[in-house]
Design a protein around this motif. Structure first.
Motif, PDB file in Angstrom:
ATOM      1  N   ARG A  28     -35.989  18.201  -6.610  1.00  0.00           N
ATOM      2  CA  ARG A  28     -36.084  17.444  -6.165  1.00  0.00           C
ATOM      3  C   ARG A  28     -36.097  16.015  -7.477  1.00  0.00           C
ATOM      4  O   ARG A  28     -35.815  15.801  -7.131  1.00  0.00           O
ATOM      5  CB  ARG A  28     -38.114  17.561  -6.392  1.00  0.00           C
ATOM      6  N   ARG A  29     -35.295  16.863  -8.776  1.00  0.00           N
ATOM      7  CA  ARG A  29     -35.106  15.959  -9.896  1.00  0.00           C
ATOM      8  C   ARG A  29     -34.046  15.072  -9.296  1.00  0.00           C
ATOM      9  O   ARG A  29     -33.247  13.981  -9.633  1.00  0.00           O
ATOM     10  CB  ARG A  29     -35.388  16.466 -11.380  1.00  0.00           C
ATOM     11  N   LEU A  30     -33.256  16.252  -8.703  1.00  0.00           N
ATOM     12  CA  LEU A  30     -31.854  15.725  -8.282  1.00  0.00           C
ATOM     13  C   LEU A  30     -31.736  14.550  -7.546  1.00  0.00           C
ATOM     14  O   LEU A  30     -31.250  14.395  -6.931  1.00  0.00           O
ATOM     15  CB  LEU A  30     -30.924  16.454  -8.353  1.00  0.00           C
ATOM     16  N   LEU A  31     -32.409  14.919  -6.271  1.00  0.00           N
ATOM     17  CA  LEU A  31     -33.356  13.695  -5.304  1.00  0.00           C
ATOM     18  C   LEU A  31     -33.786  12.502  -5.438  1.00  0.00           C
ATOM     19  O   LEU A  31     -34.341  11.713  -4.496  1.00  0.00           O
ATOM     20  CB  LEU A  31     -33.924  14.328  -4.373  1.00  0.00           C
ATOM     21  N   GLY A  32     -34.305  12.548  -7.009  1.00  0.00           N
ATOM     22  CA  GLY A  32     -34.911  10.837  -7.306  1.00  0.00           C
ATOM     23  C   GLY A  32     -36.730  11.602  -6.881  1.00  0.00           C
ATOM     24  O   GLY A  32     -37.309  10.460  -7.519  1.00  0.00           O
ATOM     25  N   ARG A  33     -36.849  12.455  -6.488  1.00  0.00           N
ATOM     26  CA  ARG A  33     -37.871  12.824  -6.495  1.00  0.00           C
ATOM     27  C   ARG A  33     -38.702  13.357  -7.694  1.00  0.00           C
ATOM     28  O   ARG A  33     -38.711  13.822  -8.255  1.00  0.00           O
ATOM     29  CB  ARG A  33     -38.511  13.720  -4.333  1.00  0.00           C
ATOM     30  N   GLU A  34     -40.572  13.423  -7.395  1.00  0.00           N
ATOM     31  CA  GLU A  34     -41.084  13.262  -8.871  1.00  0.00           C
ATOM     32  C   GLU A  34     -42.065  14.708  -8.134  1.00  0.00           C
ATOM     33  O   GLU A  34     -42.494  14.778  -7.243  1.00  0.00           O
ATOM     34  CB  GLU A  34     -42.379  12.643  -9.039  1.00  0.00           C
ATOM     35  N   THR A  35     -42.106  15.682  -9.354  1.00  0.00           N
ATOM     36  CA  THR A  35     -43.000  16.507  -8.856  1.00  0.00           C
ATOM     37  C   THR A  35     -43.887  16.857 -10.011  1.00  0.00           C
ATOM     38  O   THR A  35     -43.804  16.512 -11.137  1.00  0.00           O
ATOM     39  CB  THR A  35     -42.437  18.276  -8.856  1.00  0.00           C
ATOM     40  N   GLN A  36     -45.675  16.779  -9.764  1.00  0.00           N
ATOM     41  CA  GLN A  36     -46.958  17.236 -10.755  1.00  0.00           C
ATOM     42  C   GLN A  36     -47.560  18.538 -10.121  1.00  0.00           C
ATOM     43  O   GLN A  36     -47.395  18.798  -9.924  1.00  0.00           O
ATOM     44  CB  GLN A  36     -47.979  15.971 -10.142  1.00  0.00           C
ATOM     45  N   TRP A  37     -48.037  18.949 -11.719  1.00  0.00           N
ATOM     46  CA  TRP A  37     -48.991  19.265 -11.170  1.00  0.00           C
ATOM     47  C   TRP A  37     -50.978  19.274 -12.125  1.00  0.00           C
ATOM     48  O   TRP A  37     -51.163  18.875 -12.264  1.00  0.00           O
ATOM     49  CB  TRP A  37     -48.537  20.421 -12.147  1.00  0.00           C
ATOM     50  N   ARG A  38     -50.858  20.304 -11.028  1.00  0.00           N
ATOM     51  CA  ARG A  38     -52.475  20.410 -11.215  1.00  0.00           C
ATOM     52  C   ARG A  38     -53.103  22.178 -11.543  1.00  0.00           C
ATOM     53  O   ARG A  38     -52.790  22.631 -10.455  1.00  0.00           O
ATOM     54  CB  ARG A  38     -53.293  19.605  -9.906  1.00  0.00           C
ATOM     55  N   GLY A  39     -54.003  22.010 -12.202  1.00  0.00           N
ATOM     56  CA  GLY A  39     -54.553  23.613 -12.807  1.00  0.00           C
ATOM     57  C   GLY A  39     -54.111  24.284 -13.108  1.00  0.00           C
ATOM     58  O   GLY A  39     -53.600  25.806 -12.914  1.00  0.00           O
TER      59      GLY A  39
END
Length: 88
Positions: free
Chosen positions: A52-63
């Motif tokens: 996702r980073r390589l695609l310029g997209r963000e990943t977030q975490w919950r819990g």
């Protein structure tokens, strides 16, 4: 994510993550139910976050702070998963 996040459950997790890979908006992964995680699952999650980073997209975490984040830190994978320096 399920309570068991291990190699035995990797295939359904991989399928779900592949479906989210091209999502243009930030993807939030809810790890609040995870009670057990192994290295294989962490590697799968790290690959997803990296792609996702390589695609310029963000990943977030919950819990993630109860099980996932401590396990990642123990294995030195917290930066790969985006946990380094975060308090979540």
């Amino acid at each position: 994510m399920n309570a068991e996040c291990t190699l035995a459950e990797a295939e359904p997790l991989k399928t779900a993550l592949i479906g989210l890979l091209d999502e243009p908006e930030a993807v939030t992964l809810d790890a609040g139910a995870v009670q057990r995680v192994d290295t294989a699952a962490l590697q799968l999650l790290a690959a997803f976050v990296r792609d996702r980073r390589l695609l310029g997209r963000e990943t977030q975490w919950r819990g993630a702070d109860q099980t996932l984040q401590p396990a990642a830190r123990l294995l030195g994978m917290d930066g790969m998963l985006g946990f380094a320096g975060e308090s979540r």
